[in-house]
Design an enzyme around this catalytic site. Structure first.
Site, PDB file in Angstrom:
ATOM      1  CG  HIS A 283      73.728  20.411   9.330  1.00  0.00           C
ATOM      2  ND1 HIS A 283      72.844  20.451   8.538  1.00  0.00           N
ATOM      3  CD2 HIS A 283      73.101  19.308  10.718  1.00  0.00           C
ATOM      4  CE1 HIS A 283      71.450  20.406   9.908  1.00  0.00           C
ATOM      5  NE2 HIS A 283      71.706  19.480  10.654  1.00  0.00           N
TER       6      HIS A 283
ATOM      7  CD  GLU B 299      74.742  19.464  15.172  1.00  0.00           C
ATOM      8  OE1 GLU B 299      74.102  18.315  15.129  1.00  0.00           O
ATOM      9  OE2 GLU B 299      74.722  20.885  14.062  1.00  0.00           O
ATOM     10  CG  HIS B 300      74.082  15.796  12.230  1.00  0.00           C
ATOM     11  ND1 HIS B 300      72.578  14.579  12.236  1.00  0.00           N
ATOM     12  CD2 HIS B 300      73.562  16.643  12.344  1.00  0.00           C
ATOM     13  CE1 HIS B 300      71.358  15.913  12.227  1.00  0.00           C
ATOM     14  NE2 HIS B 300      71.902  16.666  12.308  1.00  0.00           N
TER      15      HIS B 300
ATOM     16  CD  GLU C 171      73.303  10.611  12.165  1.00  0.00           C
ATOM     17  OE1 GLU C 171      72.605  11.790  11.950  1.00  0.00           O
ATOM     18  OE2 GLU C 171      72.253   9.393  12.607  1.00  0.00           O
TER      19      GLU C 171
ATOM     20  CD  GLU D  83      68.571  18.368  10.472  1.00  0.00           C
ATOM     21  OE1 GLU D  83      69.444  17.445  10.679  1.00  0.00           O
ATOM     22  OE2 GLU D  83      68.495  19.829  11.326  1.00  0.00           O
TER      23      GLU D  83
HETATM   24 ZN   LIG Z   1      70.861  18.528  11.820  1.00  0.00          ZN
END
Ligand SMILES: [Zn+2]
Length: 919
Positions: free
Chosen positions: A53, A56-57, A128, A144
């Site tokens: 994850h 990905e950011h 991130e 998040e």
């Molecule tokens: Zn995310």
């Protein structure tokens, strides 16, 4: 790139290519103008740090050729209607779609450069992923995921996955556990990228009418230098010899009665995803068991009141290599009884099978899902195809949708086929997880405690120069975030490539009935793949003010009680057999000329195969005319499920609720919208007395039938006016122009306290009606504020998952808002105020203007589903002239025009907050 096979089927011509590295590419060539690209990587894991994850950011944050945040900056430099990145349990995907070929090429270069040659800088990792700042952990993904795990349903699903697939990739949380994210090492992430983002471990899916020659060259340029590597297969699960029970505690849902919050599910490990007809079969059985009021599980679990609704895991899942089927409830008060009820129902279906009408109704739903071509059809098809390939399935078999359905029809005709599968996958299966989660009021406190333990352990390990080192890094990060953005390396689509004309959908208007109760029927003729789409708009402005909050519940009740002729079970089955469902909802429509006026409607929507239009309109008529309002028990179920559905939306869509709350006393439209869709609706639903409400709904429905109605139909052939006329004859209303009551604008600050660990904050101002010349300028202003100021301040620096200004031109409301925001509301509100000061004192460059225009035009030109062509003008009454005027305003606007509308944001505003309490 070597062409392996070419086949034709109703989706188009399918090409399969293979690169020397092993990269597998499926292209579907057809007439779709919305061209799709997706690249996927198999990203299996063995810890909870959220590695895929966070990667990905980071991937989209900077690359070899595109240094400064290409993904976010391209959002406003491209004409794409979809750009995203998604992390799943075993794959990461990077999809986009656009109707413009130059834009396609631009995005393709950026996506490939980012995936195969990302910078993965330490500072981006800190921004991130995670960092240590001011004595706490911070980071976009960190925050998040804090939001995600504080939501009881998500928490339940994460734990479910963990306990059903222990010892495999699927036993870990690919999104990241906030308690593990700060243990992720930067070098581990870079190593993971080298291994997983390799062409040998990747898959491409493309779809649409574009020539693939150029795109193929571009892909090859990016991957030709790679040599093939060995890729590990996904580790599969060893089957249990005995069922397993797990009881855990989890977060409390602040919106629901604590005694109604136990969640319990039985989950069965089923077939390998790649065994396609087995997957079809189990999905069929799942729908047979679970869907609709006539289904055995609905009767055994929901109608019997063993639970208020299905548990969030319920259904058939193909997200893992080996699939599973879950059945359970929330609002469970007796897990033993639920378990027994599930097995009893399975046992009964094993002995008796299903009636053929029921099987037929599920098969028809499958068929409609293939024919119903929404604008995202190619995109979703791509995701499902890539997932199937990652699970070692043959994509060409998977894409043969029509034949697969034919084969399924043949299979279920074999005597005892379904029963045999029920025995195999459910009754004789020992890989069964029995998962119970009860809410713990102390859950939030315990999580905070573990967070501070983690933090303490982290601080204890810091060496003497550890703190200053972090301080330096944080300073460097802030410096980087404040750097003036140079976007010269990023392409931008020229405005000259975009049509100045608003796209319009020709419709024909018909009148039915006498002059007094004349029904307007609007017809849109288009290619619908053999489907009909019907919409009714019923005027409910005449209903007494105090009764209006009841209308959402009335809408739900229309198809949840049964009629005088049919029990709920029979009605539901008939609806599924003949249509894609009958849906009723409340719709408030702002007036394009005057913010003090608005329309109030109930919208009815149905869709069906064209040969079923007659039976479907009969069913709609029966629902509108003959609901049996004496069904107290069905009503109780309907009320509870609406309540639980809505309260679950608060955590996922908190920003919408916060914006509605902030706007609620600013315009009459917003006030009604809050009553129907906001937290006020939820509180109202909680307060009603179900005993007396049913009779009230029955009287209300009589009043509604005395209103007027208009109809809209989308189809391939002439509309069947006699059938529509007959249906609309239910409404006896005569047209009178209703005056909206005088409205007093009122500014307020309101909050709804929930223990989420993050906030949703909204500040709302009143703008202008849609046809006002300032509307396009305000829309551009919101786009500039978001991309030039708020994104950096709230997301990059503040760690909020989202932060933006949004102008809704139809409702004339200007919102500032944040999504999963860890900042504390005062700082966030302060940032909103600073944004206004910032725009006043900064020059707006030509490039920024152009980006803002592109951003708005892209939203205006997003592809429309065939079944919705012309719908918006039917529902909202906006004329083509008004739409064109707004579009012209966007093209024409100057920097000076933007300055002219800032004053709207210097007037009084209202605040809505979900999370903390307002002091
Ligand atoms: Zn995310």
């Amino acid at each position: 790139m070597r062409l392996l096979t070419t086949t034709k089927n109703p989706l188009g011509t399918i090409y399969r290519y293979r690169h020397k590295t092993g990269l597998d590419w499926i292209h579907i060539s057809n007439s779709s103008k919305n061209n799709v690209f997706t690249i996927g990587f198999k990203t299996t894991i063995n810890d909870n740090t959220g590695l895929p994850h966070i990667l990905e950011h980071l991937t989209l944050a900077s690359s070899r050729n595109y240094k400064k945040n290409p993904f976010f900056n391209m959002l406003s430099r491209s004409y794409s209607n979809f750009m995203n990145a998604l992390t799943g349990d075993d794959l990461t995907m990077y999809p986009f779609s656009t109707v413009n070929s130059q834009d396609y090429e631009n995005l393709l270069r950026i996506y490939l450069d980012c995936c195969f040659y990302p910078t993965l800088s330490k500072l981006d990792f800190m921004q991130e992923g995670w960092r240590y700042q001011n004595g706490a952990f911070q980071g976009v993904v960190y925050n998040e995921m804090k939001g995600v795990v504080s939501d009881p349903s998500s928490f339940f699903m994460i734990e479910h996955q963990k306990h059903l697939y222990p010892g495999t990739n699927y036993g870990y949380n690919s999104g990241g556990d906030p308690l593990a994210i700060p243990t992720l090492n930067y070098d581990t992430l870079k190593q993971f990228h080298r291994q997983k983002y390799h062409p040998s471990n990747s898959f491409i899916f493309t779809f649409g009418d574009m020539d693939m020659e150029r795109p193929m060259q571009i892909v090859q340029e990016h991957i030709d230098s790679f040599e093939p590597i060995h890729v590990d297969p996904i580790s599969t699960t060893s089957r249990w010899t005995d069922p397993k029970s797990v009881h855990l505690t989890g977060p409390v849902d602040g919106m629901l009665d604590p005694s109604q919050q136990d969640r319990f599910a039985l989950s069965f490990m089923t077939n390998d995803h790649k065994d396609l007809m087995e997957s079809y079969t189990v999905k069929l059985i799942s729908d047979l068991l679970l869907d609709g009021a006539a289904s055995p599980m609905y009767k055994a679990l929901i109608e019997s009141k063993l639970g208020t609704d299905y548990a969030p895991t319920t259904g058939y899942s193909t997200y893992s290599y080996t699939t599973h089927q879950s059945i359970g409830v929330q609002g469970c008060n007796n897990p033993e009884k639920v378990q027994k009820a599930i097995f009893d129902a399975l046992d009964t279906t094993f002995r008796n099978g299903f009636r053929s009408e029921r099987i037929e109704s599920v098969l028809r739903q499958f068929e409609m899902s293939v024919r119903h071509r929404v604008s995202m059809f190619g995109m979703h098809l791509g995701w499902n195809t890539l997932r199937f390939m990652i699970h070692d399935g043959n994509p060409l078999l998977f894409l043969d949708l029509d034949n697969n359905l034919k084969e399924l029809r043949q299979l279920v005709q074999q005597p005892g086929y379904i029963q045999h599968k029920i025995k195999q996958y459910f009754l004789d299966n020992n890989h069964v997880l029995k998962l119970l989660m009860t809410p713990d009021p102390e859950h939030g406190r315990k999580v905070s405690e573990r967070e501070s333990q983690l933090l303490k352990a982290f601080e204890a390990k810091l060496t003497k120069d550890g703190v200053p080192k972090w301080e330096n890094l944080n300073e460097e990060l802030i410096k980087k975030q404040n750097e003036k953005t140079d976007l010269s390396d990023l392409p931008i689509l020229s405005l000259a490539e975009i049509s100045p004309q608003t796209s319009s959908f020709d419709t024909t208007e018909y009148g039915i009935g006498s002059a007094a109760s004349n029904v307007k029927v609007l017809h849109r003729r288009t290619n619908t793949n053999g489907m009909d789409y019907l919409y009714l708009k019923i005027d409910v402005s005449g209903i007494a003010e105090e009764d209006k909050p009841l209308l959402p519940l009335l809408c739900r009740a229309l198809t949840s009680l049964g009629t005088k002729k049919k029990s709920l079970e029979v009605l539901d089955e008939q609806i599924r057999l003949n249509s894609g469902g009958i849906h009723a909802s409340c719709l408030a429509t702002p007036d394009p000329f005057d913010l003090q006026r608005h329309g109030e409607y109930i919208e009815i929507y149905t869709t069906c195969l064209q040969e079923q239009f007659s039976t479907t309109t009969d069913l709609v008529q029966e629902v509108l005319k003959e609901v049996d309002w004496s069904k107290q028990s069905e009503f109780l179920t309907c009320w509870k499920s609406l309540l639980s559905e809505m309260s679950q939306r608060v955590v996922g869509e908190g920003h919408s609720f916060a914006m509605s709350m902030a706007a609620s006393k600013l315009t009459p439209y917003a006030e009604l919208n809050e009553k129907w869709n906001g937290l006020s609706q939820l509180k109202y639903l909680e307060s009603i007395d179900p005993e007396t409400t049913l009779a009230k709904l029955s009287t209300l429905m009589d009043e509604i039938r005395a209103s007027t109605v208009d109809a809209f139909i989308v189809s391939e052939s002439k509309p069947q006016l006699d059938l529509i006329g007959n249906l609309c004859s239910v409404f006896k209303g005569s047209r009178t122009v209703k005056k909206n009551a005088p409205f007093q604008e009122f500014h307020q600050r309101q909050s709804h306290v929930m223990d989420l660990g993050v906030n949703f904050v909204a500040r709302t101002f009143v703008g202008v009606p849609f046809t006002h010349p300032d509307a396009p300028k305000l829309k551009l202003l919101s786009s500039i504020l978001t991309s030039q100021y708020l994104h950096t301040e709230l997301r990059e620096k503040g760690g909020a998952y989202g932060g933006a200004a949004r102008y809704a031109p139809k409702s004339g409301l200007f919102h500032f808002m944040t999504y999963r925001d860890p900042l504390g509301y005062e700082r966030t509100l302060n940032t909103f105020s600073k944004a206004i000061g910032w725009i006043k004192s900064h020059e707006i460059t030509n490039e920024v203007m152009e980006e803002a225009k592109l951003d708005v035009l892209k939203q205006l030109d997003a592809p429309v589903d065939a079944g919705q062509e012309g719908l918006s003008s039917f529902l909202y009454g906006n004329t083509l002239e008004a739409e064109q005027q707004f579009r012209d305003g966007i093209f024409r606007a100057t920097q000076e025009n933007i300055r002219e509308v800032i004053h709207y944001l210097e007037q009084e505003s209202s605040v809505g907050l979900i999370g903390e309490s307002l002091q």
